[in-house]
Write an enzyme that holds these catalytic residues in place. Structure first.
Site, PDB file in Angstrom:
ATOM      1  N   VAL C  84      -2.267   2.280  -3.204  1.00  0.00           N
ATOM      2  CA  VAL C  84      -0.951   2.438  -1.887  1.00  0.00           C
ATOM      3  C   VAL C  84      -0.855   2.997  -0.967  1.00  0.00           C
ATOM      4  O   VAL C  84      -0.199   4.922  -1.736  1.00  0.00           O
ATOM      5  CB  VAL C  84       0.303   1.984  -3.123  1.00  0.00           C
ATOM      6  CG1 VAL C  84       1.196   1.765  -2.972  1.00  0.00           C
ATOM      7  CG2 VAL C  84       0.000   1.149  -4.153  1.00  0.00           C
ATOM      8  N   CYS C  85      -0.072   2.706   0.134  1.00  0.00           N
ATOM      9  CA  CYS C  85       0.098   4.137   1.373  1.00  0.00           C
ATOM     10  C   CYS C  85       1.598   4.229   0.487  1.00  0.00           C
ATOM     11  O   CYS C  85       2.620   4.345   0.420  1.00  0.00           O
ATOM     12  CB  CYS C  85       0.474   3.476   2.542  1.00  0.00           C
ATOM     13  SG  CYS C  85       1.624   4.480   3.773  1.00  0.00           S
TER      14      CYS C  85
END
Lengths: 124, 95, 136
Positions: C84-85
């Site tokens: 997840v960024c």
């Protein structure tokens, strides 16, 4: 992270105007990350994406960061392959003089070749 | 070298027009999500003999288009979508 | 000529939140299909609004699909690398234990099957995958 040991060509097609959506900013983030990891980056502005390059932007009026200021520093990150779609400029009655960035004005045919020669394409 | 393009917005977004303007002979276009509405009527854009057009079966069924689809556009299911990605060297997604 | 390609390494990038557009559901079905066909996922990368797919704090009606739970199960079952960024995640309230402690937030919302990391992981994925596909 597994080792990064080879350079690939990442092309970013940025097709959205700034501020109205976050796509323009996301394009920039991907481009910068690719450059930091020493990949070859092609940064292509087409469609409403060419509006990102207009001079005299000041997004403090909408509590946002002025995107064009960041775009003007792309060369500091080693991103020199910047392309602007000439048809998109023409359709919006814009000329290179309206833009804050010096970049290659290219045809759709040239963009097609750049895309074909890329290892991965982010089309935002 | 060939590229698979996916188009996932309805024709009114005019993404197909832009997509086809940078496409090369031997590339393919797969319509997914609202992109499958392209398959409902014949248009000049779809009469491009250098490009193969496909549409995603699950999205056609969901939208009541399975019997309204143009014969010239081949239907694939999600497995076929994966196969198309494998058969082409690159993927460009238009959304 | 394609017969020679037995196994292809995919990276699937998800740009959209579930329930708002169909894109995340398309990405899920694509990921499942490629695994069923014997291909590999090098990495799932959730970017922008796509980070909402990794929240564990969601409740949906019984006749609705819980996409976050579907992703979580798939990632766990297939032991997928799911990233997840970080810049997208923390401003949208997708918080892991480390971020929660650092900013004294008192809660964790990220499913334990995914991890928060930087965009470098996306670039790494473009280098090490055979195909990168984006859903948005």
């Amino acid at each position: 992270m597994s080792e990064i040991n080879s350079s690939k060509t990442v092309s970013i097609i940025s097709r959205q105007a700034p501020y109205g959506s976050n796509r323009a900013h996301q394009s920039l983030d991907i481009a910068l990350a690719a450059a930091v990891f020493e990949q070859a980056v092609n940064y292509i502005f087409m469609g409403d994406g060419v509006y990102q390059l207009l001079g005299n932007q000041n997004a403090t009026s909408i509590q946002s960061k002025t995107l064009v200021n960041a775009l003007e520093t792309l060369d500091l990150y080693g991103i020199e392959s910047i392309f602007i779609d000439s048809q998109s400029l023409r359709e919006r009655n814009l000329t290179p003089k309206d833009l804050a960035l010096n970049a290659s004005i290219v045809s759709r045919g040239e963009i097609a070749k750049i895309v074909r020669a890329s290892d991965s394409v982010f089309n935002l | 070298m060939s590229t698979l393009h996916t188009v996932s917005k309805a024709p009114s977004f005019r993404l197909l027009e832009t997509c086809l303007s940078i496409i090369q002979a031997g590339d393919a276009v797969l319509f997914i999500e609202d992109g499958v509405y392209h398959c409902q009527q014949s248009t000049e854009l779809l009469r491009n003999s250098e490009v193969k057009f496909y549409c995603l079966r699950e999205d056609l069924i969901a939208r009541g288009l399975i019997d309204r689809k143009l014969d010239t556009i081949e239907t694939v299911n999600t497995q076929g979508f994966v196969d198309l990605c494998v058969q082409h060297d690159g993927i460009v997604n238009w959304f | 000529m394609y017969g020679a390609i037995l196994n292809v390494k995919f990276t699937v990038v998800v740009h959209s939140a579930p329930y708002s557009t169909q894109a995340a559901a398309s990405a899920y079905r694509f990921t499942k299909a490629l695994l069923e066909q014997g291909h590999d996922v090098y990495r799932l990368f959730f970017f922008g609004d796509g980070v909402h797919n990794t929240s564990k704090l969601t409740v949906v009606a019984q006749d609705d699909t819980n996409w976050q739970q579907q992703w979580d199960k798939l990632i766990e079952l297939q032991k997928l690398d799911s990233v997840v960024c970080v810049t997208s995640a923390i401003k949208r309230g997708i918080i892991d234990e480390a971020e929660s402690a650092r900013h004294e937030l008192g809660a964790v919302s990220l499913s334990s099957s995914s991890e928060i990391s930087g965009l470098g992981q996306l670039i790494d994925a473009t280098i090490n995958s055979d195909r990168v596909i984006n859903f948005g």
